[in-house]
Scaffold this active site. Structure first.
Site, PDB file in Angstrom:
ATOM      1  N   GLY A  46       0.850  -1.179   0.000  1.00  0.00           N
ATOM      2  CA  GLY A  46       0.000   0.000   0.000  1.00  0.00           C
ATOM      3  C   GLY A  46       0.885   1.227   0.000  1.00  0.00           C
ATOM      4  N   ASP A 237      -1.555   4.281  -6.505  1.00  0.00           N
ATOM      5  CA  ASP A 237      -0.128   4.182  -6.216  1.00  0.00           C
ATOM      6  C   ASP A 237       0.663   5.340  -6.819  1.00  0.00           C
ATOM      7  OD1 ASP A 237       0.720   1.360  -4.926  1.00  0.00           O
ATOM      8  OD2 ASP A 237      -1.115   1.154  -6.089  1.00  0.00           O
TER       9      ASP A 237
END
Length: 348
Positions: A46, A237
């Protein structure tokens, strides 16, 4: 709520996400190399969580350099930072956090001893982690305002507490909207090949008592066609200046399906996920991972030996498919070139 990244007594503790949901295990990193390996192996994953983990990893690396002269300290710290950069090429938070940590050293007087420099680095890493928690809360508040009536949502991969230091990005919004009575349930894509949706998102939502239905990735279109989903929300991302978004592989397909069915497609991401140096998604490097992730499942071979494999970890969704981008500064809408340009000015 489980914490994915914890710093205490000069130890970086990471929740090993590769073992969830069947086993709850923490990794204690007293060495920056172990932390780097955890990032590379997706034991911590993450974008925001990777950034925080890298910041603390750099503190661990700096502690190994205690007592060195200023020039040698800086030289070796830069080498450690470069090694950390190589762990994951797509998540821009990794590079953002490392650059921010190195800027601390740049601002210190030339005569600063290593102990003072290490203390300054540790303080900055702690601030990065605390900021992420506050950012999550602010994004959740802004994002929840998009859901004013009971809504069924679909999400892809994991953008929850496991992917951040605290509440989560996309799941943070879902948690907030659920608490306000405006989420009726969540459809979670399994997210092949590593099943972050099945292993992590479904687990997180069940821990919170939020109704979640797990589907395979290729069921999303049928769920939408049957009007079982009213909105899609995912994390990111890396986001380019024009609003193109890199996220876990499969996000692009979900965005196309959402557009076809007239379903709003939302992205939740902090300003640290924006890359203000690139103009579009075509400039985003896409990580390719090992073939075994595709040819094996749960340690069992599911493909013929020697088959050729293409395994990109991310894809890029065009800004034209995105209804809004939720940040800690508010909700961005098209034209994204303008709204992201304004965001760039606000964060300075």
């Amino acid at each position: 709520m489980m914490r994915s990244v914890v710093w205490s007594n000069n130890c970086l503790t990471l929740l090993n996400q590769t073992l969830l949901p069947t086993k709850l295990e923490y990794i204690e990193c007293y060495d920056w190399r172990r932390a780097a390996e955890a990032i590379r192996r997706l034991e911590v994953r993450g974008a925001p969580a990777i950034g925080a983990a890298a910041a603390f990893a750099l503190v661990l690396g700096a502690r190994e350099l205690t007592g060195l002269a200023t020039n040698e300290f800086k030289h070796k710290l830069l080498a450690t930072a470069e090694a950390l950069r190589q762990t994951r090429p797509t998540a821009v938070n990794l590079f953002w956090a490392i650059d921010r940590m190195l800027n601390v050293i740049t601002r210190l007087p030339e005569s600063t001893d290593s102990a003072t420099a290490i203390a300054a680095l540790e303080q900055e890493a702690i601030v990065i982690a605390k900021e992420d928690q506050a950012v999550n809360e602010q994004m959740a508040t802004y994002g929840a305002s998009l859901f004013t009536t009971p809504t069924s949502v679909l999400t892809h991969c994991n953008a929850g507490a496991l992917a951040t230091v605290a509440l989560g990005t996309a799941l943070g919004v879902i948690r907030k909207a659920w608490s306000q009575g405006n989420i009726t349930g969540v459809f979670a894509d399994e997210t092949r090949p590593l099943l972050q949706g099945a292993r992590l998102t479904a687990w997180e939502l069940m821990q919170d008592g939020i109704p979640v239905t797990l589907i395979t990735d290729n069921m999303a279109g049928w769920v939408m066609k049957n009007q079982m989903v009213h909105a899609v929300i995912v994390g990111a991302d890396r986001i380019a200046l024009n609003g193109d978004v890199a996220n876990k592989i499969g996000t692009y397909s979900v965005a196309i399906l959402a557009k076809e069915h007239g379903i709003p497609f939302y992205v939740a991401a902090p300003v640290s996920t924006f890359d203000f140096t690139i103009s579009s998604g075509s400039d985003i490097p896409i990580e390719e991972r090992c073939a075994s992730e595709v040819t094996s499942l749960g340690g069992n071979c599911v493909a013929p030996a020697g088959v050729k494999v293409f395994n990109p970890a991310f894809d890029v969704t065009s800004h034209t498919m995105i209804s809004a981008i939720i940040t800690e500064y508010g909700i961005l809408r098209a034209p994204y070139q303008e709204s992201i340009s304004q965001l760039s000015k606000m964060r300075k």
